[in-house]
Write a protein that holds these residues in place. Sequence first.
Motif, PDB file in Angstrom:
ATOM      1  N   ALA A   1       0.829  -1.200   0.000  1.00 42.25           N
ATOM      2  CA  ALA A   1       0.000   0.000   0.000  1.00 42.25           C
ATOM      3  C   ALA A   1       0.866   1.253   0.000  1.00 42.25           C
ATOM      4  CB  ALA A   1      -0.928  -0.020   1.214  1.00 42.25           C
ATOM      5  N   GLN A   2       1.940   1.242   0.786  1.00 41.48           N
ATOM      6  CA  GLN A   2       2.839   2.405   0.842  1.00 41.48           C
ATOM      7  C   GLN A   2       3.468   2.697  -0.509  1.00 41.48           C
ATOM      8  OE1 GLN A   2       5.572   1.287   3.917  1.00 41.48           O
ATOM      9  NE2 GLN A   2       4.028   1.428   5.560  1.00 41.48           N
ATOM     10  N   ARG A   3       3.672   1.678  -1.319  1.00 47.91           N
ATOM     11  CA  ARG A   3       4.266   1.872  -2.647  1.00 47.91           C
ATOM     12  C   ARG A   3       3.216   2.171  -3.717  1.00 47.91           C
ATOM     13  NH1 ARG A   3       7.393   2.278   0.556  1.00 47.91           N
ATOM     14  NH2 ARG A   3       9.446   1.298   0.823  1.00 47.91           N
ATOM     15  N   GLY A   4       1.967   2.275  -3.299  1.00 51.29           N
ATOM     16  CA  GLY A   4       0.911   2.614  -4.238  1.00 51.29           C
ATOM     17  C   GLY A   4       0.471   1.473  -5.125  1.00 51.29           C
ATOM     18  N   LEU A   5       0.782   0.231  -4.742  1.00 51.93           N
ATOM     19  CA  LEU A   5       0.425  -0.907  -5.578  1.00 51.93           C
ATOM     20  C   LEU A   5      -1.022  -1.346  -5.364  1.00 51.93           C
ATOM     21  CD1 LEU A   5       3.671  -3.030  -5.063  1.00 51.93           C
ATOM     22  CD2 LEU A   5       3.130  -1.473  -6.948  1.00 51.93           C
ATOM     23  N   ILE A   6      -1.584  -1.021  -4.225  1.00 51.48           N
ATOM     24  CA  ILE A   6      -2.975  -1.359  -3.907  1.00 51.48           C
ATOM     25  C   ILE A   6      -3.575  -0.205  -3.118  1.00 51.48           C
ATOM     26  CG2 ILE A   6      -2.771  -3.885  -3.930  1.00 51.48           C
ATOM     27  CD1 ILE A   6      -2.270  -3.843  -0.954  1.00 51.48           C
ATOM     28  N   PRO A   7      -4.899  -0.040  -3.162  1.00 51.08           N
ATOM     29  CA  PRO A   7      -5.548   1.041  -2.413  1.00 51.08           C
ATOM     30  C   PRO A   7      -5.294   0.912  -0.916  1.00 51.08           C
ATOM     31  CG  PRO A   7      -7.055   0.116  -4.037  1.00 51.08           C
ATOM     32  CD  PRO A   7      -5.872  -0.791  -3.999  1.00 51.08           C
ATOM     33  N   ALA A   8      -4.930   2.016  -0.287  1.00 51.88           N
ATOM     34  CA  ALA A   8      -4.556   1.984   1.127  1.00 51.88           C
ATOM     35  C   ALA A   8      -5.710   1.552   2.018  1.00 51.88           C
ATOM     36  CB  ALA A   8      -4.030   3.353   1.558  1.00 51.88           C
ATOM     37  N   ASP A   9      -6.935   2.016   1.703  1.00 53.00           N
ATOM     38  CA  ASP A   9      -8.068   1.672   2.577  1.00 53.00           C
ATOM     39  C   ASP A   9      -8.388   0.187   2.502  1.00 53.00           C
ATOM     40  OD1 ASP A   9     -10.925   2.492   0.477  1.00 53.00           O
ATOM     41  OD2 ASP A   9      -8.855   2.010  -0.087  1.00 53.00           O
ATOM     42  N   LEU A  10      -8.364  -0.382   1.290  1.00 52.94           N
ATOM     43  CA  LEU A  10      -8.608  -1.815   1.147  1.00 52.94           C
ATOM     44  C   LEU A  10      -7.492  -2.635   1.781  1.00 52.94           C
ATOM     45  CD1 LEU A  10      -9.931  -2.092  -2.531  1.00 52.94           C
ATOM     46  CD2 LEU A  10     -11.251  -2.024  -0.410  1.00 52.94           C
ATOM     47  N   ALA A  11      -6.254  -2.159   1.661  1.00 50.87           N
ATOM     48  CA  ALA A  11      -5.124  -2.867   2.267  1.00 50.87           C
ATOM     49  C   ALA A  11      -5.260  -2.918   3.775  1.00 50.87           C
ATOM     50  CB  ALA A  11      -3.815  -2.185   1.874  1.00 50.87           C
ATOM     51  N   GLU A  12      -5.630  -1.783   4.392  1.00 53.46           N
ATOM     52  CA  GLU A  12      -5.722  -1.745   5.846  1.00 53.46           C
ATOM     53  C   GLU A  12      -6.822  -2.672   6.354  1.00 53.46           C
ATOM     54  OE1 GLU A  12      -4.628  -0.996   9.627  1.00 53.46           O
ATOM     55  OE2 GLU A  12      -3.591  -0.491   7.771  1.00 53.46           O
ATOM     56  N   LYS A  13      -7.973  -2.650   5.679  1.00 54.44           N
ATOM     57  CA  LYS A  13      -9.060  -3.532   6.105  1.00 54.44           C
ATOM     58  C   LYS A  13      -8.706  -5.003   5.855  1.00 54.44           C
ATOM     59  CE  LYS A  13     -12.881  -0.254   5.752  1.00 54.44           C
ATOM     60  NZ  LYS A  13     -14.179   0.075   5.114  1.00 54.44           N
ATOM     61  N   SER A  14      -7.974  -5.258   4.785  1.00 56.57           N
ATOM     62  CA  SER A  14      -7.554  -6.627   4.515  1.00 56.57           C
ATOM     63  C   SER A  14      -6.553  -7.098   5.570  1.00 56.57           C
ATOM     64  CB  SER A  14      -6.930  -6.736   3.117  1.00 56.57           C
ATOM     65  OG  SER A  14      -7.885  -6.455   2.123  1.00 56.57           O
ATOM     66  N   ARG A  15      -5.677  -6.207   6.020  1.00 60.29           N
ATOM     67  CA  ARG A  15      -4.749  -6.552   7.102  1.00 60.29           C
ATOM     68  C   ARG A  15      -5.522  -6.920   8.360  1.00 60.29           C
ATOM     69  NH1 ARG A  15      -1.311  -2.204   8.764  1.00 60.29           N
ATOM     70  NH2 ARG A  15       0.270  -3.705   9.445  1.00 60.29           N
TER      71      ARG A  15
END
Length: 893
Positions: free
Chosen positions: A832-846
């Motif tokens: 997410a930090q590298r912009g490869l995936i949306p940050a909001d979806l990444a955080e919820k997926s984590r």
Amino acid sequence: MTELTPDTARLLAPALAHSRYLERLFTRHPELAEETATQIETPFLKDEMLARLPTAACSDEEFKVHLRRLRQAVMARLIARELTGRCTFDEAGRTVSELADVATATALKQIIQSETRYGQPIGEDSQTVQELIVVGMGKLGGYELNVSSDIDLIFVYPETGETSGPQKIENHDYFTRIGRRLIQMIDDPTEEGFVFRVDMRLRPFGDSGPLVCSFAALENYLLTQGREWERYAWIKGRAMTGDEKGLMELITPFVYRKYLDYGAFQSMRELHAQIRREVIRRDRADNIKLGPGGIREVEFICQVFQLIRGGRVRALRQRNTRTILAELVDQGSLPHQAAAELDAAYVFLRNLEHRIMYLDDAQTQMLPTNEDDRARIAVSMDFADWPQFLAALDAHRAIVTRHFEQIFDTSREAPAPSPAGAWLDGDDDEGLQQLAAQGLADPREARRRIQALKNSTRYLQMSERCRQRLDSLLPHLLHTAAALPAPDATFARLLDLIEAIGRRESYLALLAEHPKTLERLGEIYSASSWVSGYLTRHPILLDELLDPRLLEQLPDWPALAARLRRELAEHAGDTEARMDVLRIFQHSQIFRLAVQDIAGLWTVEKLSDQISLLADLILQVVIEQLWPEIPGRHRETPLYAAIGYGKLGGKELGYASDLDLVFLYEDDHPDAGEIYARLTRRISTWLTTHTSTGMLYDIDLRLRPNGASGLLVSSLEAFEQYQRKSAWAWEHQALTRARFCAGNEEIGRKFEAIRQSILRQPRDTAKLRAEVVSMRQRMLETHPAKETDVKHCHGGLVDIEFIVQYLILAHSGEYPELTANTGTIALLATAAQRGLIPADLAEKSRNAYRELRHLQHISRLNDGTLDAERLAPLAGELEAARGLWGVLFGELV
């Protein structure tokens, strides 16, 4: 395999299509294929077996070769005949049994003829030459031996005395020497394999008893020590050599009683119940011998009638199972229809047992789990496919189960046992009231368990002092359970433990004399069915409860490693003792971590780190222990490493996880591959062997180059070449969760460099996406996406792991930090930090991944499944994970 002639290939095609063992055998001995085809119409009779063995004097080593080649010839023809429909089950069992007879008798003759130092053993009373009586037990005794079975033997001789030669020794010593050489002659593995594995554990006092015994010693043992299960075992006992008449005169009164009184019948009922409990306890549903409706139940139906009535009915003293079934009809003990159904099921199951064993000449009765072997089994059993075969198998097993249960119910001739409430110092109603007053929701069930324990074989055979301790302990168990959540389940689990340790007075004393320990034990048994089961299986861990630092002292792995190595050094040269030291150490650490986990001292991630560190330590120490014992070793320390994949590689091990391993070496010695393969095999044995103290780990080596067909161990160079040129996309996915675990650290560093290089290489992302989606779809075919399955549900653990693996393979060339083995949750944040995936979806997926692992862990601790209600709070996170899948792969699988 050498190309066969057309006629040979046609004749042997069904057998070769089924049996990998036969294919290997013909590859090694191509001339045997032609011989087998030529003689396929002829059963392998005893006379032909004898004719193939030398009559002139030869060395033991030469005779071993002849015996093993005889076995190969017998097995080849037997497999070919049976799998082409030319051989019945009865012929197969008799052929293998006669092979055992021939091998045993001729080997014994060879050994005696070559042993000239001591002369002949002379009986002290009769002054006649004594002979060793080799007793065949189990199916060998009934001429119905399995095709890949071991043989259960007992060695007996008639009289004590001494030998007649210039170097005199006691008869006992003489026959012990002969017996040991006989076992080696038959059992020792050579380049040509073995003849039979020999099991001597049925002899008096088992492994702790002398290898041979005289008639007098055996008679004394049976009179003073003989148990009900030994009566059961001796039903099939048959003298393969020596004085059969004298042996049977001694054995028959022990097995077949003249009169049947209540005590004997009660013992039989307890034996029935004990065997059924054992089948249930071990959860062997897919074992066609021991599982429900299996071979053992048919045999036990026969043998229980033999034990009850064989004293009066001599016809029931025969040894063959099918013969006894027919005799039971004649005696009126079984209806004709019941016996016919049992006979048909028995033949079906034994034929199936042979076909399972024919696959690889392995002693197993477990149904295969892979599709290829299932297809082989179905075809060889004359079914179109596995489902049709399984339906037939289930029908036979259901019939056996029905008759088994009916017979045991109708055999209850004894009056009902005294009320269990008497153990609670009250009559029946008072006992139930006392249990209800303790807060138990189902006092009748608790009373049933108490009654079962009070009337069990374990309890009845305890010393008086043990019984007194247990009697006094029971009220404390009830009181402890009543004060905890789920008192009924807690009490039942505590009774399981008591049943397991009942004969060990030291354990009972520990619980009786340390009330705090009992309280702690109750808390553990209330909190987790898995941990309670673990402790029940390994009661030696009760000592850990006495340590006041149990909940305070976190693992100090360097100190623990030093302690483990010291303990192993104390048992240098004793393989069994060292294996036990390792198992007790590993079990102790798992138990301590589990108790701390229940107390809330660990997060799931941190706990997995600790369990993974423990596995790393065990692997390292096992390599250190085994390398000095490897034949042909050429270095002080091996240039060899264990690489962990899967949960071990990702440091996500659970309490009962197996280990996915790949072994590598970097050594230019010409024999390095063979030497390190020996080491790998020994490591596998040490990790997976069950001993009296349990097992270390199940391991899986299928992730090595070329999978199950590949070499056990690869050179580092070969591994790299395979990964660069031959590996599939899923193997590179697996590589994302691989790490060095144990062995040579330099190889570990080089492996990591190779790993990162492979992961960072340029890839066609469109093609990669398609391969990842395809792999996920294949997984769903075997593990559908159930909404309560946290691992396989849409948006679940596997989906999130696949997302991370794709991101690593697609983008680590540009962002090397993605190859760090920091775990799924951390790598999602990096992406997410590298912009490869949306940050909001990444955080919820984590968050989804973290909580799903927690729920999975909780479920496993209590051997349960999750319901939709437990997953409801994660609906938003699961939706985000599904959305992230959609962003990367276009649509959900």
